[in-house]
Design a protein around this motif. Sequence first.
Motif, PDB file in Angstrom:
ATOM      1  N   ALA A   1       0.743  -1.399   0.301  1.00  0.00           N
ATOM      2  CA  ALA A   1       0.026   0.304   0.044  1.00  0.00           C
ATOM      3  C   ALA A   1       0.737   1.033   0.176  1.00  0.00           C
ATOM      4  CB  ALA A   1      -1.057  -0.150   1.022  1.00  0.00           C
ATOM      5  N   LYS A   2       1.722   1.298   0.230  1.00  0.00           N
ATOM      6  CA  LYS A   2       2.699   2.325   0.606  1.00  0.00           C
ATOM      7  C   LYS A   2       3.630   2.793  -0.506  1.00  0.00           C
ATOM      8  CE  LYS A   2       6.844   4.188   3.081  1.00  0.00           C
ATOM      9  NZ  LYS A   2       7.115   5.514   2.088  1.00  0.00           N
ATOM     10  N   ILE A   3       4.175   1.792  -0.958  1.00  0.00           N
ATOM     11  CA  ILE A   3       4.644   1.226  -2.265  1.00  0.00           C
ATOM     12  C   ILE A   3       3.563   2.457  -3.508  1.00  0.00           C
ATOM     13  CG2 ILE A   3       5.346   0.547  -4.423  1.00  0.00           C
ATOM     14  CD1 ILE A   3       6.848  -2.065  -2.022  1.00  0.00           C
ATOM     15  N   VAL A   4       2.303   1.822  -3.356  1.00  0.00           N
ATOM     16  CA  VAL A   4       1.539   1.942  -4.146  1.00  0.00           C
ATOM     17  C   VAL A   4       1.598   3.538  -3.839  1.00  0.00           C
ATOM     18  CG1 VAL A   4      -1.219   2.189  -5.096  1.00  0.00           C
ATOM     19  CG2 VAL A   4       0.331  -0.065  -4.932  1.00  0.00           C
ATOM     20  N   SER A   5       1.022   3.781  -2.896  1.00  0.00           N
ATOM     21  CA  SER A   5       0.574   5.587  -2.272  1.00  0.00           C
ATOM     22  C   SER A   5       1.687   6.527  -2.505  1.00  0.00           C
ATOM     23  CB  SER A   5       0.313   5.380  -0.900  1.00  0.00           C
ATOM     24  OG  SER A   5      -0.241   6.494  -0.802  1.00  0.00           O
ATOM     25  N   ASP A   6       3.375   6.148  -2.488  1.00  0.00           N
ATOM     26  CA  ASP A   6       4.340   6.447  -2.907  1.00  0.00           C
ATOM     27  C   ASP A   6       4.349   7.342  -4.023  1.00  0.00           C
ATOM     28  OD1 ASP A   6       4.805   6.804  -0.250  1.00  0.00           O
ATOM     29  OD2 ASP A   6       6.479   5.466  -0.577  1.00  0.00           O
ATOM     30  N   LEU A   7       3.540   6.143  -5.179  1.00  0.00           N
ATOM     31  CA  LEU A   7       4.513   6.938  -6.330  1.00  0.00           C
ATOM     32  C   LEU A   7       2.942   7.427  -7.207  1.00  0.00           C
ATOM     33  CD1 LEU A   7       2.704   3.289  -8.306  1.00  0.00           C
ATOM     34  CD2 LEU A   7       5.489   4.105  -8.147  1.00  0.00           C
TER      35      LEU A   7
END
Lengths: 394, 394
Positions: free
Chosen positions: B8-14
Amino acid sequence: MRSVEEHAKIVSDLLSPSPSVNVSLHDAAGLVLAHDLIAPIDLPPFPNSAMDGYAVRAADLPSFPITLPVSQDIPAGRQDTGPLTPGTAARIMTGAPMPDGADTIVQVEKTDGGTETVRIDDAPPAGIHVRTRGEDVRTGAVVLHAGAVIAGPQIGVAAALGFAELPVRRPLEVLVLSTGTELVTPGQPLGPGQIYESNSYMLAASVTAAGAHARIAHFVADDVDAFNSALSAASTGVDLIVTSGGVSAGAYEVVKDALTGRGVEFAKVAMQPGMPQGAGHFHGIPMVTLPGNPVSSYVSFEVFLRPAIRAAMGYEQLTRPALRLPLSQPIDSPAGKRQFRRGVLDAANGTVAPWGGPGSHLLSWLAGADAMIVVEAGVTHLDAGAPVEVWLLG
Amino acid sequence: MRSVEEHAKIVSDLLSPSPSVNVSLHDAAGLVLAHDLIAPIDLPPFPNSAMDGYAVRAADLPSFPITLPVSQDIPAGRQDTGPLTPGTAARIMTGAPMPDGADTIVQVEKTDGGTETVRIDDAPPAGIHVRTRGEDVRTGAVVLHAGAVIAGPQIGVAAALGFAELPVRRPLEVLVLSTGTELVTPGQPLGPGQIYESNSYMLAASVTAAGAHARIAHFVADDVDAFNSALSAASTGVDLIVTSGGVSAGAYEVVKDALTGRGVEFAKVAMQPGMPQGAGHFHGIPMVTLPGNPVSSYVSFEVFLRPAIRAAMGYEQLTRPALRLPLSQPIDSPAGKRQFRRGVLDAANGTVAPWGGPGSHLLSWLAGADAMIVVEAGVTHLDAGAPVEVWLLG
């Protein structure tokens, strides 16, 4: 004086159930399904693999490990899959059709992944990882019921069944018209005695939030001829006309002057704000005339028009979510009128506080509120701690 | 395996915060205000009457009844109002400017309603029924705060202040693309081994429901060149690309084949459904690759993309409303994976029941659910009565 319930019924009775129309899947989002949706095909339409791996016959796996020749390769979408040759394995991908004769899917992780021959180290019982035809939906089943509100998952299952369109209750076309000689379009210079027109923008957004389509007619001055011709010009194809202003007790009440005895009945409703109301028809089109003060106009929309529009469009949920919460501050309320006060929720304490005074011109307080507090007509005072009905806005 | 939170953090950081753009009041509905809105004028802009009646000086009413000559008529919108001649009354309508010198409004109901002279039977104290300049909003005040979600009342106050446009966080443009050789457009005939494409319609509706704009690229077969050229052609002006399919362990995984080592990282996430995931960039555009099974695709959107899109667009409320409810039936759950099961609420009993099995192809059960049940990774069984996290869909 008319009760809120009496006027609500009069407004609601103006509108007929909106008809069924077919719209594209994209346009169906947020609307209400008009008819039961019957599955025209099975889902899945054919038996297929739930895993990437190998389709085999359980009878060909007497012990492990065992190596079988790979007789065919079945990616998803392959249309010419032949039956499985006994004593062989078919390489198969998720969603690809099971070859006739195969009863078992061996996940690729339990094999060496070979493409000429494959070594199988273990296998689940027959039938595991196989999706049978019609396992999700059988032809003729009711997949979605009339009245369902359509969102992503409903659109997904309709598409999966091959529907390019869905039958929905058509959104009402609502014409919004503000009246008042004092009004100026936002963005233009303001002269002495003038104010910016805000009701049509506010009401149009409220119409849209209720699920219908809004059209804004350019506002008109307090002039009966201008009013009649603006309405006539803009009302083609309209299901409902909503006006604001021109309905109270003054000398220049254009809506009253134009329509009294000509299809619209004007009445006082036992509520604050929003006492002067009207309902009827204009050239056969249902029409509701709201008071012009912005807070009165908004509250009237929420109390009368939102439920009526949603009922006509087939929604089960007509009103805002409501609950009873204790007041964190006392409220006074006029005798004999149901009062609708702007409120703010205190989620941590589970209470609600009045937000701004009762004045129907206090638009900035309305914009800062997240709740509507409803005080019944028989109540003139509530102490802090008393439970009240609260509508959750937005 | 990657945890749900890590992915979720990886997606959000995109995603970067979406920029501020000015849009018309109509187009602002549902979006987030990008900057504080400062009042450029007072509201009301001038002192005006809250009632239809007569503007007088309290000093001219020594006793009741009293008859005064009517020296002027002030409808709303009159721009040339002169000062009130001492010893006279001005007939005035709601919203009309108070004439200089007047301090009292007598409601028409307390008079004989005369137009040449008026008999006044009673009057309230000075100041009652007078709306003073700036009583609602003072010039320079913050009327709406950055981060406010814009609905009817916010549009109303902005219009009343003269704003024709509002600064909002621009909706993300999200391109949705399905992959799979087996896919056929809904409405077309279905051949053997083929299924209807449903994910793009479902995901586009989910994107719209999250507040963003969706574009659907026509789905592509499992062919790397077709995939790359379809994406290149459709991605102009796009803020986020969402694909479904082609990311699992099979032999024809077009998304993986096209993008592994080319900007997208593929990983297994400890969840069911939705284990195979990917995130990265395509030609500099943020890209999230969802699994192709429809339930996996939908759940992945709700878990990863809905919060990420809403965060980028400035919404405070990122997730679905959630609560803890007791299960009305037991649930089994795979070890080491957070399970997302479709559920139906029993409002009368305050419980939730699983709806359909865990299979990620069971789209009709997803369409019949109104809740998502979340079972934590460490839990393999829950008895009836055990409390679970429940997300309220729709």
